[in-house]
Structures are given as structure tokens and as C-alpha cells.
Motif scaffolding. Structure first.
Motif, PDB file in Angstrom:
ATOM      1  N   LEU A 227      45.244 -36.963  26.004  1.00 40.57           N
ATOM      2  CA  LEU A 227      46.251 -35.912  25.875  1.00 40.57           C
ATOM      3  C   LEU A 227      45.950 -34.670  26.699  1.00 40.57           C
ATOM      4  N   LEU A 228      44.714 -34.509  27.133  1.00 42.14           N
ATOM      5  CA  LEU A 228      44.275 -33.267  27.761  1.00 42.14           C
ATOM      6  C   LEU A 228      44.830 -33.141  29.174  1.00 42.14           C
ATOM      7  N   THR A 229      45.372 -31.973  29.503  1.00 38.86           N
ATOM      8  CA  THR A 229      45.957 -31.734  30.822  1.00 38.86           C
ATOM      9  C   THR A 229      45.284 -30.542  31.503  1.00 38.86           C
ATOM     10  N   ALA A 230      45.608 -30.384  32.779  1.00 38.37           N
ATOM     11  CA  ALA A 230      45.075 -29.253  33.540  1.00 38.37           C
ATOM     12  C   ALA A 230      45.532 -27.934  32.922  1.00 38.37           C
ATOM     13  N   ALA A 231      46.765 -27.879  32.426  1.00 40.02           N
ATOM     14  CA  ALA A 231      47.273 -26.644  31.818  1.00 40.02           C
ATOM     15  C   ALA A 231      46.515 -26.313  30.535  1.00 40.02           C
ATOM     16  N   ASP A 232      46.163 -27.331  29.749  1.00 33.92           N
ATOM     17  CA  ASP A 232      45.377 -27.095  28.536  1.00 33.92           C
ATOM     18  C   ASP A 232      44.047 -26.432  28.873  1.00 33.92           C
ATOM     19  N   LEU A 233      43.375 -26.963  29.888  1.00 36.96           N
ATOM     20  CA  LEU A 233      42.060 -26.441  30.261  1.00 36.96           C
ATOM     21  C   LEU A 233      42.165 -25.051  30.871  1.00 36.96           C
ATOM     22  N   ALA A 234      43.057 -24.889  31.817  1.00 40.17           N
ATOM     23  CA  ALA A 234      43.162 -23.613  32.523  1.00 40.17           C
ATOM     24  C   ALA A 234      43.589 -22.475  31.600  1.00 40.17           C
ATOM     25  N   GLY A 235      44.339 -22.787  30.562  1.00 43.09           N
ATOM     26  CA  GLY A 235      44.844 -21.749  29.674  1.00 43.09           C
ATOM     27  C   GLY A 235      43.940 -21.405  28.514  1.00 43.09           C
ATOM     28  N   TYR A 236      42.809 -22.087  28.397  1.00 45.29           N
ATOM     29  CA  TYR A 236      41.967 -21.872  27.213  1.00 45.29           C
ATOM     30  C   TYR A 236      41.234 -20.534  27.260  1.00 45.29           C
ATOM     31  N   GLN A 237      41.201 -19.859  26.119  1.00 48.22           N
ATOM     32  CA  GLN A 237      40.429 -18.624  25.971  1.00 48.22           C
ATOM     33  C   GLN A 237      39.680 -18.654  24.636  1.00 48.22           C
ATOM     34  N   VAL A 238      38.390 -18.338  24.672  1.00 52.73           N
ATOM     35  CA  VAL A 238      37.626 -18.148  23.440  1.00 52.73           C
ATOM     36  C   VAL A 238      38.186 -16.943  22.710  1.00 52.73           C
ATOM     37  N   ARG A 239      38.194 -16.998  21.394  1.00 51.33           N
ATOM     38  CA  ARG A 239      38.720 -15.894  20.598  1.00 51.33           C
ATOM     39  C   ARG A 239      37.599 -15.173  19.864  1.00 51.33           C
ATOM     40  N   GLU A 240      37.628 -13.834  19.948  1.00 48.24           N
ATOM     41  CA  GLU A 240      36.735 -13.046  19.109  1.00 48.24           C
ATOM     42  C   GLU A 240      37.400 -12.909  17.745  1.00 48.24           C
ATOM     43  N   GLU A 241      36.668 -13.246  16.694  1.00 54.57           N
ATOM     44  CA  GLU A 241      37.207 -13.229  15.341  1.00 54.57           C
ATOM     45  C   GLU A 241      36.389 -12.283  14.473  1.00 54.57           C
ATOM     46  N   ALA A 242      37.046 -11.640  13.524  1.00 55.34           N
ATOM     47  CA  ALA A 242      36.333 -10.778  12.582  1.00 55.34           C
ATOM     48  C   ALA A 242      35.449 -11.626  11.676  1.00 55.34           C
ATOM     49  N   THR A 243      34.249 -11.135  11.388  1.00 53.66           N
ATOM     50  CA  THR A 243      33.397 -11.811  10.413  1.00 53.66           C
ATOM     51  C   THR A 243      33.824 -11.428   8.999  1.00 53.66           C
ATOM     52  N   ILE A 244      33.320 -12.172   8.029  1.00 52.37           N
ATOM     53  CA  ILE A 244      33.552 -11.869   6.618  1.00 52.37           C
ATOM     54  C   ILE A 244      32.218 -11.436   6.033  1.00 52.37           C
ATOM     55  N   PRO A 245      32.014 -10.129   5.823  1.00 52.81           N
ATOM     56  CA  PRO A 245      30.731  -9.650   5.280  1.00 52.81           C
ATOM     57  C   PRO A 245      30.704  -9.766   3.754  1.00 52.81           C
ATOM     58  N   ILE A 246      29.617 -10.319   3.239  1.00 54.08           N
ATOM     59  CA  ILE A 246      29.444 -10.476   1.790  1.00 54.08           C
ATOM     60  C   ILE A 246      28.153  -9.765   1.378  1.00 54.08           C
ATOM     61  N   HIS A 247      28.239  -8.867   0.423  1.00 50.35           N
ATOM     62  CA  HIS A 247      27.043  -8.212  -0.110  1.00 50.35           C
ATOM     63  C   HIS A 247      26.357  -9.192  -1.055  1.00 50.35           C
ATOM     64  N   PHE A 248      25.124  -9.559  -0.696  1.00 48.61           N
ATOM     65  CA  PHE A 248      24.426 -10.614  -1.420  1.00 48.61           C
ATOM     66  C   PHE A 248      22.963 -10.227  -1.613  1.00 48.61           C
ATOM     67  N   ARG A 249      22.604  -9.936  -2.853  1.00 45.88           N
ATOM     68  CA  ARG A 249      21.212  -9.633  -3.215  1.00 45.88           C
ATOM     69  C   ARG A 249      20.616  -8.536  -2.342  1.00 45.88           C
ATOM     70  N   GLY A 250      21.388  -7.491  -2.112  1.00 43.72           N
ATOM     71  CA  GLY A 250      20.882  -6.376  -1.335  1.00 43.72           C
ATOM     72  C   GLY A 250      20.966  -6.544   0.161  1.00 43.72           C
ATOM     73  N   THR A 251      21.575  -7.614   0.617  1.00 42.90           N
ATOM     74  CA  THR A 251      21.781  -7.826   2.052  1.00 42.90           C
ATOM     75  C   THR A 251      23.278  -7.877   2.333  1.00 42.90           C
ATOM     76  N   GLU A 252      23.621  -7.826   3.602  1.00 47.99           N
ATOM     77  CA  GLU A 252      25.010  -7.989   4.034  1.00 47.99           C
ATOM     78  C   GLU A 252      25.067  -9.210   4.935  1.00 47.99           C
ATOM     79  N   VAL A 253      25.596 -10.307   4.391  1.00 49.24           N
ATOM     80  CA  VAL A 253      25.646 -11.571   5.116  1.00 49.24           C
ATOM     81  C   VAL A 253      26.992 -11.681   5.819  1.00 49.24           C
ATOM     82  N   HIS A 254      26.953 -11.843   7.130  1.00 44.54           N
ATOM     83  CA  HIS A 254      28.184 -11.974   7.914  1.00 44.54           C
ATOM     84  C   HIS A 254      28.479 -13.448   8.175  1.00 44.54           C
ATOM     85  N   CYS A 255      29.615 -13.894   7.645  1.00 46.47           N
ATOM     86  CA  CYS A 255      30.059 -15.272   7.800  1.00 46.47           C
ATOM     87  C   CYS A 255      31.227 -15.322   8.781  1.00 46.47           C
ATOM     88  N   CYS A 256      31.389 -16.448   9.430  1.00 46.20           N
ATOM     89  CA  CYS A 256      32.529 -16.630  10.328  1.00 46.20           C
ATOM     90  C   CYS A 256      33.796 -16.856   9.505  1.00 46.20           C
TER      91      CYS A 256
END
Length: 565
Positions: A227-256
């Protein structure tokens, strides 16, 4: 000089790649990308150069945490009705599983925005291991041998992974000359921009997504029903996403985010934190019944609500809201709930069992450098379930295995839609300062292994090495992430050295307990790097797999020569 950096990866060559970069003055991102790229060469059964590469990073100068999704969407030609008509409920093995490859773009974006080096600088070990080969190690040999029939189905795959018609043996050299060609194309493209690092990295990326590498990928798909085409590849961009921070036992754990299991990691941490240390431990050990019941509910919610966030009917943050967490905890009782129902949220607008064969694909790299920068990445994608693109050595991302070919299903495939990943790297801060990078392979075992290690450190006071070595358990009482998405109500697997008292307690509460071997690779392969409040560092790589760790001094960049050995 004091030890100021720490790195742990899934393979010794990847660790050496990161160590070389750090010793010469590169930062955590430079080192992490070097290691991640190398893993795609020396663990080609588990990680693909053209696979996925989700990353979470902490920038010490700005104090900012960022993540990159590192997963491509389905090609524009993807059609769930057609896939269902031709193949039923599950996306078949082979080219039809291919989604847009994300790892090269993910590595290069991280290097461009937060690194200091060029692609050629960080690719030395990867290129050498592809061109000259690496020594076959037991985990690799066993993985290929156990899936020999799958590797044999496709000529281009068998040519590489079954040389001389058989699986590679421990101690032999495993050479991937076509994969070396792919890396050389990217390095050569970068070399056309000798004085502009940014332009050179962009050129290396273009060689993959628009140049000679892309041409070979697209041509093979066109000739073989992909199914993969030249347009699929050429148009791809990695996305920056916000993390989900969780306060856990005195730490701040950042999850995707919800494009992977990060939201499930966050929900599990939020439930355990809300219940308090007294719920998570009992008699000086983990309260495994409580932990398993938490995880069952997290996975039930995952199945009901979690997919590419662009396609979710609820906000991912609803799954970590305090009211929802409290309601989920209220359903946990003294006896096992074989298959919990999901929590209630109101929308805002023929294969062997997984626990018998294990989920080996995926690896990890954790790095903390002397400045306090953190890099945590979990690259993945196996080679046994797809066709290698001839001439490139690439098993292009078969992550479509985590989508469904069921029209109307939450995780049904669709053009541009990202499959919901299992890889989910984390990082954690303590008192606002860099503390931890961690991740593991293991499919649906990933967040289960990670939360046990965190609890061993933070609730039981174990050293990181003790916490990683401690025996683990995992539940499989939920629909699995990979086709055929099988369900095993009440099923728990535990490593054989789990204390008898803990096993007996689980059985008495109605759990269906089955033993894994002691220190099995099926229980994950944790890689962590940790910085203590006094500035010391340590790294641990799980002995269950092929990982290694290293620590050392981080010199100034002054006088740095990128091409030094």
C-alpha cells in the motif's frame, strides 16, 4: 573525574556507540540516537531501522520535557472494509501490515533540534555492524530459530535471516550489506552539505523518504501488492506530543500519550499513587494481587477507549482524572476479578498464546548526560512478519499488526491513523531535577515490568540493580495488543523464583497462576539510567536480555573531534 553520565541499552554495541559519543563530548540526544540507530542493526529481529522510535526527552537548559511519537500512520490507500473482506478481523502478516516508517525521521528530528552532531558522526557503529557484521548472540539466534518457518515464507527475508537455508548460529558473523547500503545513502546525502549541519541532516532524511531508499521501497510495494506510495513517504512528519506527567511517590513521571501505552502507564501510576504505599506493599513485598487488579482495569480501559488520540471519543486525560481513578480503585476487592469491565466514561463529543511464545520485539535506550539532559527511547518492529525490501535490508514497519481490520472498531485501520503502539519510554524528575530514564521491550508486559521496578525502588527501597533483578509477574486478562488479540481471563504468569508465599497468596485469591522460567526474557528487559540528588549516576541493563550499561565522565565539547575512534 566523577562519573557524570549513564547509559543503558538493549545491546553491547549500542551501549558502546552511546559511550563513544558521551566520552567525546556529545550530549544525551547524540548518544541516544547513536545507540538507537545501532539497535536497528544489531537487533534486526526486534528493531528495524525503518520501524518505530518513540522518544521522550528532558532538556536541562530549558527544563522542558518533550516527546516524539515516532510512529507512522497507515498509507493513504488503506481501506478497512477491503482488508476485512479479504482477510477477516486481523491484519495479515506481510506487506499489508506496513505503515509509514517513522524511525529515521524520529532520530533525525531529535538530532536536529536537540543534538550537536551530524548523522555520519552517530552512525559509525551502526554502519560498521551492518557492513562487517556482528557476532550472533543467544537471544538473536533463539528468536530466529523459533520463528524459522515465518522467516522462510518470503525470499527477501529468508535471504538475510536464514543464510545457507538455516538460522544463524551463536558465534557466527551476521552481515547485512544491503542495510549498510541504506545507511551509506543517508551518509552520502548529508556529505553534500559539509558546512551546514541542519541542511545535512535534512538531506540524510530526504535520502530515505524521497531519494534512492524510498524508490526501492515504493517500487517493491507497487509490484507486490503493498500500500505504501511515494506520497506517503514524502509527506511523513514526526509529531511532537505533550507528555502526561504523573506525580508518583515524590517524583514526576512523564509518560507518552495515547498513541501508545503511555496513557496506560500513566493510569496505572495514578491508581497506585492514589491508593497509597500501604496498598501497594504488604509484609515487606509488593502486594501483587492489588497490582494485578490495577493493571487489569488499566488494560480494560485501554481496550475500551485508547487509540490514536486524533480518533478518540474521550480526552486521554479523563483516564487519569482523580474521580475516575477513585472509581476504578473502588472496584478492586480481595478476590480476583477474572476480566474486569472498563470504567464508565462519557464521550466528550489460531496463533499460540502470547504468554507461551513471549513478545520479544522492541529494545530500549536510556541516557542521562553530565548536564542533566535525559533521552529515553523505545525503538521497535520485528522482521519475521513482513518482507524485507530487496536491496535495502529494511523490514519496513509492520506495526499495522496492532490495528484491527474490523470496520467500526476503535482501533480499526484508516488512512493516516496511527496504530496504538506498545513501546512507551518514560523519564522522571525528582524535585524538578533530572532523575530517571527507563523503558523495556515486552509488548503488553512493558508497563507491568516498569511499574514493578519503580515500586521496588520507591516503596521497597531496593537499589536500582536489585529492583531490576527482582522476580516479576504479568497479567494477560485483557485483549492483547497484537493480532490475533487473544484474551486470557484471570491468567497470571510469574517468574519461577517469585517467593512461594506470594504465589500462594495469588492462588488463594483466585488467580490462575502459571510459571515462567526464572529470569525469562518474556518478563521484559529493563534499561534504566538514574541520577541521584547528589549528582552521582548509575545505569542498569536487565540480565534477562542482551542489554548492557555504562557510566563515565562527560568532558567539555572543546576540542571535540567527531570522527575520532
Amino acid at each position: 573525574m566523577t562519573e557524570t553520565w549513564a547509559v543503558a541499552t538493549g545491546h553491547p554495541t549500542a551501549t558502546r556507540a552511546a559511550e563513544r559519543i558521551l566520552r567525546m563530548g556529545g550530549n544525551a540526544v547524540d548518544a541516544g540516537v547513536a545507540a538507537g540507530l545501532t539497535l536497528g542493526v544489531v537487533q534486526p529481529d526486534l528493531v528495524s531501522i525503518a520501524g518505530v522510535a518513540p522518544i521522550v526527552m528532558y532538556d536541562a537548559a530549558s527544563g522542558r520535557v518533550t516527546s516524539q511519537d515516532g510512529v507512522g500512520g497507515w498509507p493513504a490507500a488503506a481501506n478497512v472494509e477491503e482488508m476485512h473482506r479479504e482477510h477477516g478481523n486481523h491484519v495479515p502478516e506481510g506487506l499489508l501490515r506496513t505503515v509509514i516508517p517513522a524511525a529515521p525521521a524520529s532520530w533525525i528530528r531529535a538530532l536536529s533540534e536537540k543534538g550537536t552532531l551530524r548523522f555520519a558522526d552517530i552512525a559509525l557503529e551502526a554502519l560498521e555492524a551492518a557492513k562487517d557484521g556482528f557476532e550472533v548472540y543467544p537471544l538473536f539466534a533463539n528468536f530466529v530459530a523459533s520463528r524459522q518457518n515465518k522467516y522462510a515464507r518470503f525470499a527477501s527475508t529468508a535471504e538475510i535471516f536464514l543464510p545457507a537455508g538455516r538460522p544463524p548460529a551463536v558465534g557466527e558473523r551476521f552481515i547485512q550489506r544491503d542495510l549498510a547500503w541504506t545507511l551509506e545513502q543517508m551518509i552520502a546525502a548529508e556529505a553534500t552539505c559539509p558546512t551546514d549541519r541542519g541542511a545535512g541532516l535534512a538531506a540524510a532524511r530526504a535520502a530515505f523518504y524521497e531519494g534512492p531508499i524510498a524508490e526501492k521501497i515504493v517500487q517493491f510495494h507497487a509490484l507486490n501488492g503493498g500500500l505504501l506510495t511515494a506520497a506517503d513517504l514524502a509527506g511523513y512528519q514526526v509529531r511532537e506530543e505533550a507528555t502526561i506527567p504523573i506525580h508518583f511517590r515524590g517524583t514526576e513521571v512523564h509518560c507518552c500519550g495515547a498513541w501508545c501505552q503511555g496513557i496506560s502507564m500513566a493510569e496505572a501510576l495514578a491508581m497506585v499513587e492514589a491508593a497509597g504505599p500501604e496498598a501497594a506493599t504488604r509484609d515487606g513485598a509488593l502486594n501483587l494481587h492489588f497490582l494485578i487488579e490495577v493493571l487489569k482495569r488499566v488494560f480494560a480501559d485501554r481496550e475500551a477507549y485508547v487509540t490514536d488520540p486524533d480518533h478518540m471519543d474521550v480526552s486521554p486525560l479523563m483516564l487519569v482524572a482523580s474521580e475516575f481513578i477513585a472509581e476504578r480503585l473502588s472496584t478492586i476487592h480481595d478476590s480476583s476479578d477474572p476480566l474486569p469491565a472498563p470504567g464508565l466514561l462519557n464521550p466528550s463529543s489460531g496463533e499460540p498464546s502470547v504468554f507461551h511464545i513471549g513478545c520479544a520485539d522492541t529494545s530500549h535506550v536510556s541516557v542521562i548526560d553530565g548536564a542533566g539532559n535525559i533521552f529515553s527511547a523505545t525503538p521497535s518492529d520485528p522482521s519475521y512478519d513482513t518482507q524485507v525490501i530487496p536491496g535495502t535490508g529494511l523490514s519496513v514497519s509492520s506495526r499495522g499488526s496492532q490495528s484491527r481490520s474490523i470496520p467500526g472498531h476503535l482501533n480499526a485501520l484508516a488512512p493516516g491513523k496511527r496504530p496504538r503502539l506498545t513501546p512507551n519510554p518514560i523519564l522522571a524528575l525528582k524535585d524538578g531535577k533530572p532523575w530517571l530514564a527507563m523503558g523495556t521491550p515486552g509488548g503488553d508486559v512493558q508497563i507491568q515490568a516498569m511499574i514493578q521496578v519503580l515500586l521496588n525502588i520507591l516503596d521497597l527501597g531496593m537499589s536500582p540493580a536489585e529492583a531490576v533483578r527482582a522476580p516479576r509477574v504479568a497479567t494477560f486478562a485483557f485483549p492483547g495488543s497484537f493480532a490475533p488479540h487473544d484474551v486470557h481471563p484471570n491468567k497470571i504468569l510469574c517468574e519461577a523464583d517469585l517467593p512461594d508465599a506470594q504465589v500462594a497468596d495469588l492462588v488463594s485469591r483466585g488467580h490462575d497462576v502459571e510459571a515462567w522460567p526464572e529470569e525469562t526474557w518474556m518478563a521484559g528487559g529493563i534499561c534504566l539510567a538514574l541520577r541521584d540528588p547528589k549528582g552521582g549516576v548509575m545505569a542498569v541493563a536487565d540480565s534477562r536480555r542482551a542489554g548492557t550499561a555504562a557510566t563515565g565522565p562527560n568532558p567539555s565539547l572543546e576540542g571535540f573531534q567527531p570522527d575520532e575512534e
